[in-house]
Every structure is written in structure tokens, then in C-alpha cells.
Scaffold this motif. Sequence first.
Motif, PDB file in Angstrom:
ATOM      1  N   LYS A  75       0.988  -1.541  -0.442  1.00  0.00           N
ATOM      2  CA  LYS A  75       0.137   0.081   0.151  1.00  0.00           C
ATOM      3  C   LYS A  75       0.471   1.225   0.466  1.00  0.00           C
ATOM      4  O   LYS A  75       0.867   2.296  -0.513  1.00  0.00           O
ATOM      5  N   GLU A 106      -3.998  -5.055  -6.049  1.00  0.00           N
ATOM      6  CA  GLU A 106      -3.821  -6.200  -5.479  1.00  0.00           C
ATOM      7  C   GLU A 106      -3.859  -6.121  -4.293  1.00  0.00           C
ATOM      8  O   GLU A 106      -4.547  -6.980  -3.776  1.00  0.00           O
ATOM      9  N   THR A 107      -3.965  -4.628  -3.565  1.00  0.00           N
ATOM     10  CA  THR A 107      -4.384  -4.575  -2.143  1.00  0.00           C
ATOM     11  C   THR A 107      -5.672  -4.203  -1.537  1.00  0.00           C
ATOM     12  O   THR A 107      -6.310  -3.984  -1.038  1.00  0.00           O
TER      13      THR A 107
END
Length: 216
Positions: A75, A106-107
Amino acid sequence: MPDIFDEVQEELRAERARRLGVRYGGLLAGIALVALIGIGGWQGWRWHQERQALAAAGTYLELNRTTEAPGADLKAAGVAFATLGEQGPAGYKLLGDLRAAALRAETGDRDGALALWNRVSADTAVPQLYRDLASLMWALHGIDTQDPAVLAARLGPLAQPGNAWRASARELQALLALRQGNKAEAKRDLEALAADVTAPRGLRDRAGRLAAGLGV
């Protein structure tokens, strides 16, 4: 006599040159000075641009190494890449935005990722190839949540012959049809994609499996 005439003409030319020098010499010197300042300014600007590009390259490579380290804070890395996208020179601005969007997706920050892909796709300074890629990624990650009409409008141009992302866009069009309950249309599109020898082999195989699984 001819020698006298030649001598007089030479003296007249010399006097005329002297008068022109007196009259315009200052102006010509000023023009030369402006030209030298312009050349120096252009070289200084190029030096500044090169320094910025080198700094951005170092930042990008360091951030990449950070994301690959065990236990990396993805992040935070996404935030750093986004900052590079906002402040870096043109090439690294693009790379920063695309990398930040991927990390946000992705996060779990899908909305943040979609916003960045939208920003890239709308930036007329970005080469069309990468604007199209950003639109494709926006559609891929928004296929379940975004307005079907908007998705169809974004995918349509990408699915045209000659577009570098055509095969992937056609796959997403089939998934969009499936989301809308058009199983027959989705299967037809997937079967056509599976038979398209110009599409990447892996994508063709996946399209064939999906079509077979629909069982319409």
C-alpha cells in the motif's frame, strides 16, 4: 585610370561598411547576445530534464525493489508510485501511474485503481497504446461493478481489428454478456475467440474452456 577608379570604389565600400557598422553594430551585438542566451537556456533546460529523468529512474527502480522484498508494504509502495505519477517526467509519470494502479488493485483498493487507470486513459499526452491498456485494465477490474453501457463503450474500440489489445477486449465483451445474462451471446463470442489464430494461445485455450463450461 582604372586603378584610380578601383581605389575610389574600394574606399567608398569601406566607408559604407564603417557607417553600417556604426549604425547597426549595437543591434547585431544585441541579437548575438540574445541568441547566446537562448542557446544557453535551452542547454540548461535539457540538463534539468535529464537530471529529472535520472532521478525518476532511480526512484522507480528503488520502489520496484521495495515491492519485491519479503513483507513489503504494498500500500505504501502504491502511494509512492502514485506520487511519482503526479510529479515525475512524462515516461515515469506513466509508469508510476500504471504501477500504482496495479498495486492498489492487488491490495484491495479497487476504486483507487480504477481512478488511476481512468486518469491514464484520458491523458492525451500518453501514447494511444498505453491509453488503451489503461482502458482495458479499467474494464477488467470493473467488469463486475461498473455500468454495463459504459463498459461496452470502453471495450468497443479496443475490440476492433488492428488494436493491440483486441483479443483481451473480446474476452471481456463475452464476460460482460455473461454478466448481463446473455449466455448464448457469451458462448458464441468465446467460441469465436477460441478459433481466432491471431489471438494468444493461452487466451484461446481459456476462451475454449469457458465456452465449454457454459453448456448452452
